[in-house]
Design an enzyme around this catalytic site. Sequence first.
Site, PDB file in Angstrom:
ATOM      1  CD  GLU A  14       1.693  10.362   0.805  1.00 23.44           C
ATOM      2  OE1 GLU A  14       2.879  10.264   0.432  1.00 23.44           O
ATOM      3  OE2 GLU A  14       1.109  11.439   0.973  1.00 23.44           O
ATOM      4  CG  PHE A  15      -0.408   9.393  -3.556  1.00 19.68           C
ATOM      5  CD1 PHE A  15      -1.107  10.583  -3.417  1.00 19.68           C
ATOM      6  CD2 PHE A  15       0.965   9.404  -3.345  1.00 19.68           C
ATOM      7  CE1 PHE A  15      -0.452  11.756  -3.095  1.00 19.68           C
ATOM      8  CE2 PHE A  15       1.626  10.577  -3.020  1.00 19.68           C
ATOM      9  CZ  PHE A  15       0.917  11.754  -2.893  1.00 19.68           C
ATOM     10  N   GLY A  16      -2.233   5.020  -2.991  1.00 17.04           N
ATOM     11  CA  GLY A  16      -3.022   3.907  -3.514  1.00 17.04           C
ATOM     12  C   GLY A  16      -2.182   2.642  -3.500  1.00 17.04           C
ATOM     13  CD  GLU A  17      -5.144  -1.962  -4.314  1.00 20.93           C
ATOM     14  OE1 GLU A  17      -5.258  -1.946  -5.559  1.00 20.93           O
ATOM     15  OE2 GLU A  17      -5.900  -2.586  -3.563  1.00 20.93           O
ATOM     16  CB  VAL A  18       2.703  -0.616  -4.406  1.00 21.69           C
ATOM     17  CG1 VAL A  18       3.932  -0.865  -5.270  1.00 21.69           C
ATOM     18  CG2 VAL A  18       2.764   0.762  -3.756  1.00 21.69           C
ATOM     19  CG  ASP A  53      11.601   9.729   4.250  1.00 20.09           C
ATOM     20  OD1 ASP A  53      12.057   9.385   5.363  1.00 20.09           O
ATOM     21  OD2 ASP A  53      10.491   9.359   3.823  1.00 20.09           O
ATOM     22  CB  ALA A  99      -0.880  -0.006   1.236  1.00 21.99           C
TER      23      ALA A  99
HETATM   24  N1  ADE Z   1       7.675  -1.959  -3.497  1.00 23.30           N
HETATM   25  C1  ADE Z   1       7.670  -0.643  -3.773  1.00 23.30           C
HETATM   26  N2  ADE Z   1       8.335  -0.423  -4.914  1.00 23.30           N
HETATM   27  C2  ADE Z   1       8.781  -1.613  -5.350  1.00 23.30           C
HETATM   28  C3  ADE Z   1       9.551  -2.025  -6.461  1.00 23.30           C
HETATM   29  N3  ADE Z   1       9.989  -1.145  -7.332  1.00 23.30           N
HETATM   30  N4  ADE Z   1       9.824  -3.320  -6.598  1.00 23.30           N
HETATM   31  C4  ADE Z   1       9.378  -4.195  -5.690  1.00 23.30           C
HETATM   32  N5  ADE Z   1       8.667  -3.868  -4.629  1.00 23.30           N
HETATM   33  C5  ADE Z   1       8.367  -2.582  -4.459  1.00 23.30           C
END
Ligand code: ADE
Length: 659
Positions: A308-312, A423, A306
Amino acid sequence: APSAPRNLIFLINETALFLTWSPPSDSGGRKDLTYNIMCQRCGASGGEEDCEPCETDLRFVPRPLGLTGTSVAILDFATHANYTFHVETVNGVSGLGGNTRPLANITVTTDQTGPSLVGVVRKDWASDNSIALSWPEAEQQPNVILDYEIKYYDKEQEQSGYSSTRTKALSVIVTGLKPSTVYVFHVRARTAAGFTAYSDTFDFSTGDEDSGMAADHGQVLVVVTAAVGGFSLLIILTLFFLITGRCQGIIKAQLKSEDKRRADFHNAPPFPGIKTYVDPDTYEDPTQAVHEIDPSRIRIERVIGAGEFGEVCSGRLRTPGQKEIPVAIKTLKGGYVERQRRDFLREASIVGQFDNPNIIRLEGVVTKSRPVMIVVEYMRNGSLDSFLRQHDDHFTLVQLVGMLHGVASGMAYLSDMGYVHRDLAARNVLVDEGLVCKVSDFGLSRVLEDHTEPAYNTMGGKIPVRWTAPEAITYRKFSSASDVWSYGIVMWEVMSYGERPYWEMSNQDVILSIEEGYRLPVPMDCPGVLHQLMLHCWQKERGQRPHFNSVVSFLDKLIRNPSSLLTLVDNSFPESPEDMPGYPLFISIGEWLDSIKMSQYKHQFLAAGFTTLDSVSTMRIEDIRRIGVSLIGHQRRIVSSIQSLRLQVLTVQHNGFHN
Ligand code: ADE
């Protein structure tokens, strides 16, 4: 009199030459040491007679004389040249006798770069705060040109430094300039083999403020008319509208960003001459646009986290004629407002400017359909902190230092670009299947609205306290030097396999302890030189911290000579109770174990006779093993925490690491 500086070395890249040295072994009994740099440029013969002084040809940052630090950056050197630099130690009584000057010398041959591929640079138009330039394509290119760098400065204020910007096109609009001011420009090309030499310099003036756009129009028409000669009025008018349309967008963006730019001025990079990062809020440079991906090329496979703006998500990206590549896809969840969309895409316009093996690579964005997405390369092992926690004790020292070297190289690249991350933390570093570490998570908004790391709030912004340098916490002085502090914390996280810095101490206690001079202790099994480097990164005075470039070369040497990693500090418990600064944080064994979530061991500690914190703080690793703390992770946590009972007062032995 003081002796000469020691260990004078140089580092060189395409734009800057860095000299660094260590303080003399003998300061002449005084504390007021400074350094002067002198320069000679010598011809090919190598003879003394063929040399001449060159201080005035070069630019020294911060300055050539009266340096209080032990490094200097030198800009504007010629290519194919031999320079000899003399670094002199000076103190308040220098020159009062003694006839040999305390000098360290070094000769540097600047790299050969190709001839300039850029000939005449032309001003196409100017407004009161921007200038549009163009140049013809190079005729014979030995190498494909990747992009162009445009360097410029206010002719009257040359000493206040350069700015630069980059473009892939044969033109650029340089914005953020002052009205009625002459700027000096030069342009160079970048090929796979590096930068070529600069073009000649060209002086161009911005328009004057009062006549505003009217003046621009006049100029545009003159240029266009002159350039196209007998072309039809239609073409002229089309150009006219195109150009003025573009101008207005730029001016508007600038009005919006003018205040921000002023605020950012004080965050200028340490070496302004090599700034190439363009703040997406500050400039609107159409040539910096990021690549738009056709969403039909993206196949989303699964949700991996997850943001900040939505799912990854993870997925695949198809490129015609090429193999599918695995990608990570950040999405912007529906129902956003325009500001959220802008903040979300801000990260892409930052990452899109970077091109380095230790910075996460942007594949492109989807903005013309829903959902809005940012597509980056996929990093199989995910974020560095959780990766290390899952593999406690699994790596060799050289592997761990290799990871740190990668992070430092990425950060050196960012700081050379003038980008301050703000950060940097192991959670914001990603690891690929080959253990290569890449810095990710760009875009300041994330820092300001960080939800994953409870943050300290000062003057309206939130800050990840445990990773942040004191001057950034107290007065928001973020810089590459504050990134170096964070890097030291990342080193500690890596060497302790993802332990939380300062364990369960409260943010307020962390701030107070740091202020009192306490620093994180050496992690278990961590070589002493690495802890020395961490302490160096955590110097209170930001000017005394190392630069990322010197961290990289230091780690590079460690990796090449791993025997230097063999001296551990696991016997570094205090020699006597007087060496210990006391235990303000914990009262009883029970409370201490609670605080590190290890209360299950309370019985073993008491049964083995460790009933007071005094006695615990003298425990050795064998004692800890003996009382039955056998799980590797627990053992590490207990050892680290015992060491934290005496969070050490900062001591940097200068023989360990030289800036
Ligand atoms: N999680 C966030 N970014 C990623 C990425 N580029 N590859 C694998 N996991 C992630």
